[in-house]
Design a protein around this motif. Sequence first.
Motif, PDB file in Angstrom:
ATOM      1  N   ASN A 609       0.820  -1.208   0.000  1.00 58.42           N
ATOM      2  CA  ASN A 609       0.000   0.000   0.000  1.00 58.42           C
ATOM      3  C   ASN A 609       0.854   1.258   0.000  1.00 58.42           C
ATOM      4  OD1 ASN A 609      -2.878  -0.616  -0.020  1.00 58.42           O
ATOM      5  ND2 ASN A 609      -2.501  -1.720   1.888  1.00 58.42           N
ATOM      6  N   ASP A 610       1.937   1.227   0.781  1.00 58.14           N
ATOM      7  CA  ASP A 610       2.833   2.390   0.791  1.00 58.14           C
ATOM      8  C   ASP A 610       3.435   2.633  -0.592  1.00 58.14           C
ATOM      9  OD1 ASP A 610       2.264   2.652   3.444  1.00 58.14           O
ATOM     10  OD2 ASP A 610       4.121   1.697   4.148  1.00 58.14           O
ATOM     11  N   THR A 611       3.799   1.554  -1.239  1.00 59.61           N
ATOM     12  CA  THR A 611       4.356   1.686  -2.591  1.00 59.61           C
ATOM     13  C   THR A 611       3.308   2.242  -3.551  1.00 59.61           C
ATOM     14  OG1 THR A 611       5.804  -0.195  -2.146  1.00 59.61           O
ATOM     15  CG2 THR A 611       5.498   0.451  -4.451  1.00 59.61           C
ATOM     16  N   ALA A 612       2.075   1.756  -3.428  1.00 56.46           N
ATOM     17  CA  ALA A 612       1.006   2.257  -4.296  1.00 56.46           C
ATOM     18  C   ALA A 612       0.718   3.727  -4.039  1.00 56.46           C
ATOM     19  CB  ALA A 612      -0.251   1.419  -4.082  1.00 56.46           C
ATOM     20  N   VAL A 613       0.717   4.136  -2.761  1.00 54.85           N
ATOM     21  CA  VAL A 613       0.469   5.538  -2.433  1.00 54.85           C
ATOM     22  C   VAL A 613       1.562   6.425  -2.993  1.00 54.85           C
ATOM     23  CG1 VAL A 613       0.321   7.180  -0.519  1.00 54.85           C
ATOM     24  CG2 VAL A 613      -0.916   5.017  -0.399  1.00 54.85           C
ATOM     25  N   LEU A 614       2.802   5.978  -2.921  1.00 53.08           N
ATOM     26  CA  LEU A 614       3.906   6.779  -3.441  1.00 53.08           C
ATOM     27  C   LEU A 614       3.846   6.917  -4.959  1.00 53.08           C
ATOM     28  CD1 LEU A 614       6.862   5.425  -1.259  1.00 53.08           C
ATOM     29  CD2 LEU A 614       5.707   7.630  -1.054  1.00 53.08           C
TER      30      LEU A 614
END
Length: 802
Positions: A609-614
Amino acid sequence: MPGTTSTSSSTSQPHASVYSGRSMFPQAPAFNLETFSNRDFIVKDFVETLSEGAVPANRKSASATQANAFDPKPLIRTFENALSRMADLSSDLEHRENELSAAVRRAEVQHTNNIQSSRRKLEQIMESFNALDASLKGADQDSVEAIMKVGHKLEELDRQRARAQDTRFLIQCWLEVSERGELFMLDDIRRQGGGDGKVRCANIAQQLMKISQRLDPTSWASVNGASKLGNGINGGHDGGKAQKPRHNTRELIEKFSETLEKDLLKSFDDFYRRENFEGMYECAKVLYDFNGGASVIAAFVNQHRSFIDRSQLITDEVGGDPGTWERLADPDAEPPGVEPSLRSLIDEIRVAIQDESLIIKRSFPYAEQVMIKFLQRVFQQSIQQRLEKVLEKANTVSSLAFLRSLQAARSAISTLIDDLKQHGLTETPEPASPQISLVLDQQFDDLFVPYFSGSSYIDRERRNLEELHSSLLFKFTIFHSRRRKAPNTLMKSLAKSGSEMLASARDAYIERLDSSDLAPAQKAMLLRVAGLKDTENAKVQTEIEVSNEDGVLSTATAKRMLKWLAEAVGRCLELNGGNETAKDVSALLQILTGNMSEIYLETALDAANDTAVLQENAKTEPDLLYLSTLKPAITIMHLLSTFIHTVLIPLAASNISIRKDMTRSTAHTMDLLETKVNNLMQHSIDVILNWTAKLLATQKKTDFRPRDDTASTSTSTSTAGAGAGAGAGAYTELLQTPTCQSVYTFLSRLPSLFTAAVIAPGANLTAWFHELTLGFRALLFQHFQKFQVNAAGGIMVTKDIS
């Protein structure tokens, strides 16, 4: 015959010489009947003795010439006298034989008369009995009752007579011990042998002890106190003082009792060594009546060969094959079973108890009581000591080795208990009696009480699982702890709590590895599970090499965690089942959700999720490889949910409140994971749509308003038909704008990527594509509304849309 002497003096000497002495002239031989009845009588020696006695002494001392001359006269006279003496003895023997024959005939006649007299008396008795029986049958009820009363009265008189005789003998024994300090009368009964006499001797000794306690209080002053022993046979009144015994009766009676007991124990031991079971039975019966049989039971149990032969083996250290202990500590290897020395001991004890039960049954009238003592000694000495040695050794290897050894030992001993119950022991071939079964169960429980008291067992299981899971996820936590930085977004608080959770798990694992009480074998096993080398220092986290593969989810890793937990659940049911099962299962569920859900799944999904948000606002084309987390995450979630609902929650059915808590906790965990999966899918749609919007933003204002020459060319091309096919194909390519081409290229990679990110095509994938399609259509509507389109541009718009 002349020269014949009387033989009255030689009748008292059966082995006397033929001649009573030497004289100048030869004498008649002197012998009697006892000479010929002696076992050592030999005819040749007898003749030689007569011949030597026939030669006179002066002939032996004569010259050689005279000595060589043979003179038969002395021999003739000697043999004539011997024949005459033998004729007299034959006459005497014949006379005695006649007397004995006459005595035999008289005895036979007397015996015949006695038999006839006994027969007549027996016939008279039978006639009297028949007459009495007939009279009883014909008599009325009152007569029968009167006769029965007479019989009972006679029996009572006989008992009173026996009691009076016993009382008289008891008084005589007391007078003997109190006045003379001796127990000769009682000792005579002891030496008579036989069980009845020794039982009577033991009973009299006990009665004498009671009499001594009342009539000789001085000898009991050291026990009961002198002030409390004034209640003699006269009640302790001054007017009825008894004469004080001259000897310490208590000491004398106790010494005699000890002598009697030692004598019986020695006899029992002799019989035991000779396998004389009847003698053992008799001695055991007497000792039971004497002191309850405690001494003979102790002597029998203590000298048993099982305890003597095993006394050295019990103290030996536990060895075994190092490979066996390694397999025992390896969580991925099958347990090797019971430790060999313990297995050997259990097998020997099974055979020894079954064989000894037959001896006990034949040797003791109270066989069940002896069998109980024997079983208690076997379990408390042999099995318990060896079990403690084995578990101490296993505990030095690893926690898992201890738990597996405990499970294997309990299973083997439980099988031993069942075999003994089925054999029956003293009740064979029937099953064991309820009393022996109760003792076996009690001894079995006592063996394992120290290992299951309180929460000691489940604490060991939790600690073992936490160590294994922490080792397995160590590189995973190291990878994500290095990756994770707290972003300045709305998810900052969640990211911070996740980082703290990872740090806590990692620090606890490192602290455990550096603990001084951690066995070297267990430390090596934990490092191997973690994928580290023994030379690496876990504290130096920055030096531990991790790769991208260490940070991704693995179905094999999840299956290992579930396998280890399933083994722990099986041990809990076997070792600590019952009322504590629900609590134990709840504790194991917390470990499972804490490691597999919070540390493993949530960390991986948060990272995705963090990767997707970034990448939502990325300036370059987004990398959607983080979607590869979805498929193993969904698979592991399915395994986790299935395991919990199939294995754990049904085991808590006995406790409704714990079952509800487990169900509620599981639902919360699965909802949280599903939310994270949904967020990841939604973030993926946002990333795709955002990048698509950026691609659409590169559309030029004049793309849909071409110049007139371009339009005329388009018109002529359309009317020319197939004749201008080549030019029309090239222009058709010009109708597909670069923006459309870039969007098409980007979106064409999504189906294969999305399909690989889910377990199988289905409703989830359809809903995912549907949501993405709706978003993309909205972007197109907004996009085309921004541009002016002429006639020729309309054709280009239709080309881009199609």
